[in-house]
Design an enzyme around this catalytic site. Structure first.
Site, PDB file in Angstrom:
ATOM      1  N   VAL A  82      37.308 -25.866  -0.507  1.00 11.14           N
ATOM      2  CA  VAL A  82      37.361 -24.729  -1.240  1.00 11.14           C
ATOM      3  C   VAL A  82      36.953 -25.175  -2.717  1.00 11.14           C
ATOM      4  O   VAL A  82      37.369 -25.923  -3.276  1.00 11.14           O
ATOM      5  CB  VAL A  82      38.817 -24.269  -1.486  1.00 11.14           C
ATOM      6  CG1 VAL A  82      38.734 -22.920  -2.167  1.00 11.14           C
ATOM      7  CG2 VAL A  82      39.493 -24.092  -0.318  1.00 11.14           C
ATOM      8  N   TYR A 123      47.157 -22.522  -5.976  1.00 12.76           N
ATOM      9  CA  TYR A 123      47.446 -22.029  -4.543  1.00 12.76           C
ATOM     10  C   TYR A 123      48.739 -21.163  -4.496  1.00 12.76           C
ATOM     11  O   TYR A 123      49.016 -20.518  -3.746  1.00 12.76           O
ATOM     12  CB  TYR A 123      47.171 -23.002  -3.594  1.00 12.76           C
ATOM     13  CG  TYR A 123      45.876 -23.364  -3.671  1.00 12.76           C
ATOM     14  CD1 TYR A 123      44.874 -22.451  -2.847  1.00 12.76           C
ATOM     15  CD2 TYR A 123      45.550 -24.327  -4.229  1.00 12.76           C
ATOM     16  CE1 TYR A 123      43.439 -22.838  -2.949  1.00 12.76           C
ATOM     17  CE2 TYR A 123      44.094 -24.909  -4.189  1.00 12.76           C
ATOM     18  CZ  TYR A 123      43.171 -24.112  -3.496  1.00 12.76           C
ATOM     19  OH  TYR A 123      41.921 -24.498  -3.517  1.00 12.76           O
ATOM     20  N   PHE A 411      42.227 -34.161   4.072  1.00 15.62           N
ATOM     21  CA  PHE A 411      41.307 -33.287   4.944  1.00 15.62           C
ATOM     22  C   PHE A 411      40.407 -32.293   4.186  1.00 15.62           C
ATOM     23  O   PHE A 411      40.680 -32.003   3.030  1.00 15.62           O
ATOM     24  CB  PHE A 411      41.987 -32.476   6.049  1.00 15.62           C
ATOM     25  CG  PHE A 411      43.300 -31.587   5.679  1.00 15.62           C
ATOM     26  CD1 PHE A 411      42.780 -30.396   5.429  1.00 15.62           C
ATOM     27  CD2 PHE A 411      44.352 -32.060   5.617  1.00 15.62           C
ATOM     28  CE1 PHE A 411      43.905 -29.764   4.851  1.00 15.62           C
ATOM     29  CE2 PHE A 411      45.515 -31.413   5.213  1.00 15.62           C
ATOM     30  CZ  PHE A 411      45.026 -30.070   4.770  1.00 15.62           C
TER      31      PHE A 411
END
Length: 411
Positions: A82, A123, A411
């Protein structure tokens, strides 16, 4: 011309990844790392935002199966890659990516999404709660020894080539997944991530080394991957061991591996990162004060299909509770839900009009989902409100896990 958000085409990957690198400072990764992530990228789950033919935003997802309390493997979207171009900040690019991504995760039947955050403040507004922490340690081996359990001396240590030992190491890892919430069951290709060893990122340390711990019958019961950083001053050697991975199937093999890395010649410090928050190492060291410990956020969890997610995990005690959940970004989760847990730990979650026992946002429910963050602690911070007396203690006890959740790799 308006911004366009669309699924990545295979021939756009290099441009898309260049934009991601720009968003994270513009330092190119090694060819080895870049090719690995090219092979792992699920193009059909990768989104790009384009401004007149220029990529200005990226977001992707990996298809994971994540261990949850009780040992079940739950389908999860591993949100990744992102980034937004510095020229397009505060223009709604990230919000549009998160909106489309979560809609697609829901449509694909994955009840949860997970991520690691470069900036954890970002987030929460999209409903992600910090559900797992990782620990880093630094051991002064001139002052700290290990108190090892019986059987440690029966373990044989063997240095091996990291690639040749990969299958044995993966068998150990796979055997541990069900017992530790937060661990992904590694899909083909992900085992290679642990072998990434570009010289540019070693900081003067050695190439990656691997030692396996073998039982008397030759079975591999654990492994450690590490590097050695030689250092010298006027007094002599002052080397350091940097532990990348260390996993074992039993206490003896675990202690033997730590004893090995703490006794490598010409080194006096051992550093390890991304360890479980409840790592047994803290009970092996003879002087925890000489073992520098630091916690940081690791995995952030977002419940996408709330009833399916809550029904997928097991609980530590029977429970009948009505949760009133706030979720502005995914309104299908908002409202009152009855969570009923039987004596066997199995759960059913359904909509209800009954009065609420607890009130909380989906972010806090995500934080508590893997069992490592208690609802009691969230309530003490004013993030969970008890409506019916006694409901908080019962619900917090049922949600809590026996071991800390852990994400062993990024990841």
């Amino acid at each position: 011309m308006p911004l366009e958000t669309r699924v990545l085409q295979a021939d756009e990957w290099d441009v898309w990844y260049d934009q991601l690198e720009l968003a994270f400072g513009g330092v190119p990764e090694s060819v080895e790392e870049r090719e690995l992530y090219r092979s792992l990228t699920e193009t059909e789950r990768s989104l790009g935002v384009w401004d007149d033919g220029t990529c200005v935003g990226t977001a992707g997802a990996f298809s994971f199966r994540l261990s949850v309390p009780g040992g079940a493997l739950v389908p999860a979207a591993g949100v990744t890659m992102v980034g937004v171009a510095p020229t397009h900040r505060r223009r709604g690019v990230l919000t549009s990516l998160m909106r489309r991504q979560l809609d697609e995760v829901r449509a694909g039947g994955e009840p949860i999404a997970v991520l690691t955050a470069s900036d954890p403040a970002i987030y929460g507004r999209f409903g992600y709660g910090t559900a797992a922490y990782s620990m880093s340690v630094e051991i002064d081996t001139t002052r700290v020894r290990l108190s090892v359990p019986p059987g440690t001396d029966d373990i044989r240590m063997r240095l091996v080539d990291p690639r040749k030992a990969l299958a044995d190491c993966e068998r150990v890892y796979a055997a541990l997944v069900a017992g530790r919430p937060g661990m992904p069951a590694r899909q083909p290709g992900w085992e290679l991530q642990a072998l990434m060893d570009p010289e540019s990122e070693r900081g003067g340390a050695s190439p990656l080394k691997c030692v396996v711990a073998e039982r008397a019958d030759g079975e591999v019961a654990g492994y450690a991957r590490y590097r050695v950083k030689p250092e010298w001053d006027l007094t002599g050697s002052d080397g350091r061991v940097e532990v990348a991975d260390l996993d074992a199937l039993d206490p003896a093999a675990y202690a033997a591996l730590w004893r090995y890395v703490c006794s490598i010649d010409l080194t006096w410090t051992v550093r390890a990162v991304k360890r479980p928050a409840d790592d047994a190492l803290l009970h092996l060291v003879t002087d925890v004060r000489r073992t520098q410990v630091r916690l940081r956020d690791s995995m952030h969890v977002r419940l996408v299909d709330l009833p399916a997610a809550l029904a997928a995990r097991a609980y530590g005690a029977p429970l009948d509770v009505v949760l009133e959940v706030e979720d502005a970004f995914c309104p299908w989760n908002a409202g009152r839900w009855r969570l009923a847990v039987g004596a066997d730990g199995a759960a059913v979650c359904t909509r209800t009009e009954d009065p609420a026992d607890l009130e909380l946002a989906v972010r806090e429910l995500g934080a508590a989902y893997l069992g490592g963050v208690t609802l009691n602690s969230l309530a003490a911070a004013g993030l969970v409100r008890e409506v019916r007396a006694g409901a908080l203690a019962r619900t917090s006890r049922a949600f809590a896990g026996d071991v800390a959740p852990w994400l062993p790799h990024g990841f």
